[in-house]
Design a protein around this motif. Structure first.
Motif, PDB file in Angstrom:
ATOM      1  N   ALA A  74       0.834  -1.211   0.000  1.00 29.62           N
ATOM      2  CA  ALA A  74       0.000   0.000   0.000  1.00 29.62           C
ATOM      3  C   ALA A  74       0.860   1.249   0.000  1.00 29.62           C
ATOM      4  CB  ALA A  74      -0.929  -0.018   1.217  1.00 29.62           C
ATOM      5  N   ILE A  75       1.986   1.197   0.713  1.00 30.17           N
ATOM      6  CA  ILE A  75       2.894   2.350   0.754  1.00 30.17           C
ATOM      7  C   ILE A  75       3.502   2.593  -0.622  1.00 30.17           C
ATOM      8  CG2 ILE A  75       5.075   3.205   1.701  1.00 30.17           C
ATOM      9  CD1 ILE A  75       4.356   1.708   4.297  1.00 30.17           C
ATOM     10  N   ARG A  76       3.992   1.532  -1.251  1.00 31.80           N
ATOM     11  CA  ARG A  76       4.634   1.680  -2.561  1.00 31.80           C
ATOM     12  C   ARG A  76       3.622   2.043  -3.647  1.00 31.80           C
ATOM     13  NH1 ARG A  76       7.455  -3.053  -0.788  1.00 31.80           N
ATOM     14  NH2 ARG A  76       6.012  -4.323  -2.009  1.00 31.80           N
ATOM     15  N   GLY A  77       2.440   1.465  -3.575  1.00 36.65           N
ATOM     16  CA  GLY A  77       1.450   1.694  -4.631  1.00 36.65           C
ATOM     17  C   GLY A  77       0.524   2.862  -4.397  1.00 36.65           C
ATOM     18  N   GLY A  78       0.587   3.460  -3.193  1.00 33.65           N
ATOM     19  CA  GLY A  78      -0.313   4.568  -2.898  1.00 33.65           C
ATOM     20  C   GLY A  78      -1.768   4.141  -2.850  1.00 33.65           C
ATOM     21  N   THR A  79      -2.028   2.942  -2.313  1.00 35.19           N
ATOM     22  CA  THR A  79      -3.383   2.403  -2.245  1.00 35.19           C
ATOM     23  C   THR A  79      -3.850   2.303  -0.797  1.00 35.19           C
ATOM     24  OG1 THR A  79      -2.468   0.156  -2.234  1.00 35.19           O
ATOM     25  CG2 THR A  79      -3.087   1.085  -4.374  1.00 35.19           C
ATOM     26  N   PRO A  80      -5.157   2.179  -0.577  1.00 37.86           N
ATOM     27  CA  PRO A  80      -5.669   2.067   0.798  1.00 37.86           C
ATOM     28  C   PRO A  80      -5.153   0.808   1.490  1.00 37.86           C
ATOM     29  CG  PRO A  80      -7.436   2.623  -0.729  1.00 37.86           C
ATOM     30  CD  PRO A  80      -6.257   2.275  -1.566  1.00 37.86           C
ATOM     31  N   LEU A  81      -5.061   0.860   2.809  1.00 36.25           N
ATOM     32  CA  LEU A  81      -4.613  -0.297   3.574  1.00 36.25           C
ATOM     33  C   LEU A  81      -5.641  -1.429   3.531  1.00 36.25           C
ATOM     34  CD1 LEU A  81      -3.069   1.394   6.756  1.00 36.25           C
ATOM     35  CD2 LEU A  81      -1.864   0.275   4.880  1.00 36.25           C
TER      36      LEU A  81
END
Length: 222
Positions: A117-124
């Motif tokens: 999620a951190i690398r892809g900028g997606t919700p947890l």
């Protein structure tokens, strides 16, 4: 008369105005409430005054939240909240014992998902928006979610990093329970806890199991 939640009637019949201040708008990052007397017993007048104060309070709160917390304040706030819950989790393990291997696998799997999620900028949490996801964790970890988009994005990014390291710290703690470290332990003298079990010497002969050898009962020597 419609009685909004921000109006409160005292025992003396005086109306008070109450307005909640969220953590992210408070200089010390604590949730609190402003309360002030409207100096009237008339419901209609109290409602009129409260509407004026509500508009002002909303403006001040919005501007404060729009400015948002400073970067260092966000990190300090998240560190304080997650440190509290990390200690709570450790205490639970201390009281109840180590979790199962399935739980360990789940925790390590969560770390992988958080990194993605951190690398892809997606919700947890899959299937939720960024805001819905952060609000889910906010309910569990007891913190306020900023309303301002810029402040939210900054807070959300930092929470992902903090949550990942929270999980890492908890897993690292659990791994310390997989073994015992006696590398720095020195052989003690006869432990007090064993002294009550050492029988006095009989008049003839001594029971081998009660003879200490180098401070260790013979029964424990191998």
């Amino acid at each position: 008369m419609h009685n909004p939640t921000y109006l409160q009637l005292s025992r003396n019949g005086i109306f008070y105005f109450r307005w909640p201040i969220p953590r992210c708008a408070h200089p010390r990052c604590v949730a609190t409430t402003i309360k002030t007397s409207l100096r009237t017993r008339e419901p209609k007048e109290a409602l009129r005054l409260s509407r004026v104060l509500t508009n002002l309070a909303e403006l001040v709160t919005t501007e404060s939240m729009a400015r948002g917390m400073k970067f260092g304040e966000i990190r300090e706030h998240l560190h304080e909240r997650l440190s509290y819950w990390l200690n709570e989790a450790k205490q639970r393990v201390h009281d109840r014992g180590r979790p199962s291997q399935d739980t360990m696998d789940d925790l390590e799997g969560q770390i992988i998902l958080v990194n993605q999620a951190i690398r892809g900028g997606t919700p947890l949490r899959t299937g939720l928006t960024e805001r819905e996801s952060l609000e889910y964790y906010a309910r569990g970890f007891k913190f306020e979610v900023p309303d301002d988009p810029a402040a939210f994005d900054k807070f959300n990014d930092e929470f992902k990093l903090a949550y990942r390291d929270f999980l890492k710290a908890f897993v690292a703690h659990l791994r310390t329970l997989d073994s015992y470290d006696f590398s720095e332990a020195s052989p003690p003298a006869v432990p007090d806890v064993l002294s009550s079990h050492i029988e006095p010497e009989p008049e003839a002969g001594i029971a081998l199991g009660h003879i200490p050898i180098n401070g260790i009962p013979c029964g424990l020597v191998f």
